[in-house]
Design a protein around this motif. Structure first.
Motif, PDB file in Angstrom:
ATOM      1  N   TRP A 127      35.450  37.141  36.298  1.00 56.54           N
ATOM      2  CA  TRP A 127      35.295  36.427  35.034  1.00 56.54           C
ATOM      3  C   TRP A 127      34.016  36.850  34.322  1.00 56.54           C
ATOM      4  CZ3 TRP A 127      39.185  34.472  32.708  1.00 56.54           C
ATOM      5  CH2 TRP A 127      40.248  33.925  33.429  1.00 56.54           C
ATOM      6  N   GLN A 128      32.954  37.091  35.070  1.00 55.88           N
ATOM      7  CA  GLN A 128      31.703  37.543  34.448  1.00 55.88           C
ATOM      8  C   GLN A 128      31.863  38.954  33.882  1.00 55.88           C
ATOM      9  OE1 GLN A 128      29.485  36.373  38.117  1.00 55.88           O
ATOM     10  NE2 GLN A 128      27.917  35.678  36.699  1.00 55.88           N
ATOM     11  N   ARG A 132      31.615  40.116  29.867  1.00 55.78           N
ATOM     12  CA  ARG A 132      30.879  41.270  29.341  1.00 55.78           C
ATOM     13  C   ARG A 132      31.781  42.143  28.472  1.00 55.78           C
ATOM     14  NH1 ARG A 132      26.896  43.812  34.006  1.00 55.78           N
ATOM     15  NH2 ARG A 132      25.700  41.930  34.465  1.00 55.78           N
ATOM     16  N   LEU A 133      33.037  42.307  28.896  1.00 56.40           N
ATOM     17  CA  LEU A 133      33.993  43.079  28.109  1.00 56.40           C
ATOM     18  C   LEU A 133      34.186  42.457  26.738  1.00 56.40           C
ATOM     19  CD1 LEU A 133      36.131  45.379  27.961  1.00 56.40           C
ATOM     20  CD2 LEU A 133      37.769  43.762  28.924  1.00 56.40           C
ATOM     21  N   MET A 134      34.312  41.144  26.686  1.00 54.33           N
ATOM     22  CA  MET A 134      34.477  40.451  25.412  1.00 54.33           C
ATOM     23  C   MET A 134      33.228  40.594  24.539  1.00 54.33           C
ATOM     24  SD  MET A 134      37.542  39.257  25.240  1.00 54.33           S
ATOM     25  CE  MET A 134      37.911  40.861  25.980  1.00 54.33           C
ATOM     26  N   GLN A 162      45.791  44.625  38.967  1.00 54.02           N
ATOM     27  CA  GLN A 162      45.649  45.337  40.245  1.00 54.02           C
ATOM     28  C   GLN A 162      44.520  46.364  40.180  1.00 54.02           C
ATOM     29  OE1 GLN A 162      49.607  46.982  40.854  1.00 54.02           O
ATOM     30  NE2 GLN A 162      50.085  45.419  42.371  1.00 54.02           N
ATOM     31  N   THR A 163      44.511  47.147  39.104  1.00 50.27           N
ATOM     32  CA  THR A 163      43.497  48.196  38.979  1.00 50.27           C
ATOM     33  C   THR A 163      42.105  47.601  38.847  1.00 50.27           C
ATOM     34  OG1 THR A 163      45.164  49.544  37.842  1.00 50.27           O
ATOM     35  CG2 THR A 163      42.891  50.317  37.761  1.00 50.27           C
ATOM     36  N   PHE A 164      41.999  46.517  38.101  1.00 50.12           N
ATOM     37  CA  PHE A 164      40.711  45.842  37.952  1.00 50.12           C
ATOM     38  C   PHE A 164      40.193  45.359  39.304  1.00 50.12           C
ATOM     39  CE2 PHE A 164      38.211  41.949  37.016  1.00 50.12           C
ATOM     40  CZ  PHE A 164      37.203  42.527  36.266  1.00 50.12           C
ATOM     41  N   SER A 165      41.077  44.815  40.137  1.00 46.37           N
ATOM     42  CA  SER A 165      40.649  44.345  41.460  1.00 46.37           C
ATOM     43  C   SER A 165      40.188  45.519  42.327  1.00 46.37           C
ATOM     44  CB  SER A 165      41.768  43.569  42.154  1.00 46.37           C
ATOM     45  OG  SER A 165      42.850  44.414  42.485  1.00 46.37           O
TER      46      SER A 165
END
Length: 241
Positions: A127-128, A132-134, A162-165
């Motif tokens: 979530w953090q 940052r992306l936002m 999945q890729t983010f994890s």
């Protein structure tokens, strides 16, 4: 085998010109590398592949992790005959892919340019990282968030998650000591995803690392400040190894 991979190519530079390969980040494709591809095309032969599951490249049903994406890139380099480009340039998660490749296949990596490297381990939770992306999205060129939103839709939520994890689990900071190729780390001055403290630490861990900051740019320097990035690449190429 990963099957066919689509790539954007600029080959108008004379034979013998430096070869640069551009590696995209999470959920996007070579499309947002086009400004850098064009900026380098005058005097470099430039290639920007879509990794499996991204852009126009089909992929397996399940997302690939960082080493598998690095293996797919290696397979593409081999299949195209490029094998050992003069520069491998990655943005965001593309930096993680190139660090993994450089550590496990050092003979394939001559020089690296790592733009806005992820993942800063001090960001903590997903979530953090998303926050940052936002924060970054409002600092980019006006067209960038629309292009990225389209790319994410093509990539798909399940594959993105999945890729983010996999990217979050990748301990890139522990791999840097194994990267022995000369490496230029580039940060946009206004990049909240790769803050200066993290980029300083990242660069210091590289045996042959140096850093440059692009004034006014955010995370996708390759999209919003392509000419400045191309100048840094040319300067880096002119240095003796």
């Amino acid at each position: 085998r990963m099957g066919r991979m689509h790539a954007r190519v600029a080959e108008q530079a004379p034979p013998g010109s430096p070869v640069v390969v551009l590696v995209h980040g999470l959920g996007v494709s070579s499309r947002y590398m086009v400004p850098t591809l064009r900026a380098l095309a005058r005097d470099c032969r430039v290639y920007a592949p879509d990794l499996p599951g991204s852009g126009r490249s089909p992929g397996p049903r399940d997302a690939l992790d960082i080493p598998q994406l690095a293996d797919a890139l290696e397979g593409w380099l081999d299949a195209t005959g490029l094998r050992v480009p003069d520069v491998l340039l990655g943005n965001s998660m593309g930096c993680q892919i190139l660090v993994d490749l450089a550590g496990r296949r050092p003979s394939l990596v001559r020089r690296l340019v790592l733009v806005g490297p992820t993942m800063d381990p001090r960001a903590g939770s997903g979530w953090q990282q998303f926050a940052r992306l936002m924060a970054d999205s409002v600092r980019e060129a006006p067209s960038q968030p629309f292009l990225v939103a389209y790319e994410y839709a093509v990539f798909g939520f399940r594959r993105f998650r999945q890729t983010f994890s996999y990217a979050m689990a990748d301990r890139v900071e522990e791999k840097l000591r194994d990267v022995h190729a000369p490496t230029l780390v580039v940060r946009g001055e206004r990049d909240p995803i790769a803050p200066q403290r993290w980029v300083d630490e990242f660069t210091a861990r590289l045996p042959r690392g140096r850093m440059a900051v692009v004034p006014g740019a955010a995370h996708t320097v390759n999209y919003m400040a392509a000419n400045a990035l191309a100048d840094l690449v040319r300067e880096f190429l002119s240095d003796r190894l």
